[in-house]
Scaffold this active site. Structure first.
Site, PDB file in Angstrom:
ATOM      1  N   CYS A  13      20.312 -19.618 -37.204  1.00 65.16           N
ATOM      2  CA  CYS A  13      21.142 -20.736 -36.746  1.00 65.16           C
ATOM      3  C   CYS A  13      20.277 -21.976 -36.548  1.00 65.16           C
ATOM      4  CB  CYS A  13      21.819 -20.348 -35.435  1.00 65.16           C
ATOM      5  SG  CYS A  13      22.640 -21.703 -34.592  1.00 65.16           S
ATOM      6  N   SER A  14      20.633 -23.075 -37.192  1.00 64.89           N
ATOM      7  CA  SER A  14      19.831 -24.297 -37.087  1.00 64.89           C
ATOM      8  C   SER A  14      19.826 -24.852 -35.664  1.00 64.89           C
ATOM      9  CB  SER A  14      20.328 -25.353 -38.073  1.00 64.89           C
ATOM     10  OG  SER A  14      21.648 -25.737 -37.769  1.00 64.89           O
TER      11      SER A  14
END
Length: 119
Positions: A13-14
């Site tokens: 997840c960024s």
């Protein structure tokens, strides 16, 4: 140490990666918990819910997996329901989650992380 932060982290997840970068850049001692590899049990989820400054229902992602399981908002309206759903389906947990002392937040949007560290 009271300044240590636990980061419930998903490296794919960024936003979660951004939270880890913010913590690293700030020099904050951080325990990284990859909650998909090491899911929280019901007791840990209850402890998290008790510290959470956000509504507990916000801990549950409303994404395609949520819909595929046939879940609705009514299924995650209480602490007990959230704990049950997340214990059974850890991939539905919102990320990142930061815990510091007796406080916890969901690190979305990204700028919440710096604010949390400054408090």
């Amino acid at each position: 140490m009271a300044d240590d932060v636990t980061l419930l982290h998903n490296p794919r997840c960024s936003t979660s990666r951004s939270a880890l970068e913010t913590l690293t850049d700030a020099g904050v001692p951080t325990e990284v918990v990859r909650y998909l590899s090491t899911p929280l049990d019901e007791e840990q989820l209850r402890e998290l819910a008790a510290k959470l400054e956000d509504p507990v229902t916000d801990l549950v992602r409303r994404d395609a997996a949520f819909a595929a399981l046939g879940l609705t908002d009514e299924d995650v309206a209480t602490v007990d329901q959230v704990v049950t759903v997340l214990a059974e389906h850890p991939k539905l947990m919102q990320r990142p989650v930061l815990v510091r002392g007796d406080r916890a937040i969901i690190g979305r949007p990204k700028d919440r992380v710096a604010t949390f560290l400054a408090d």
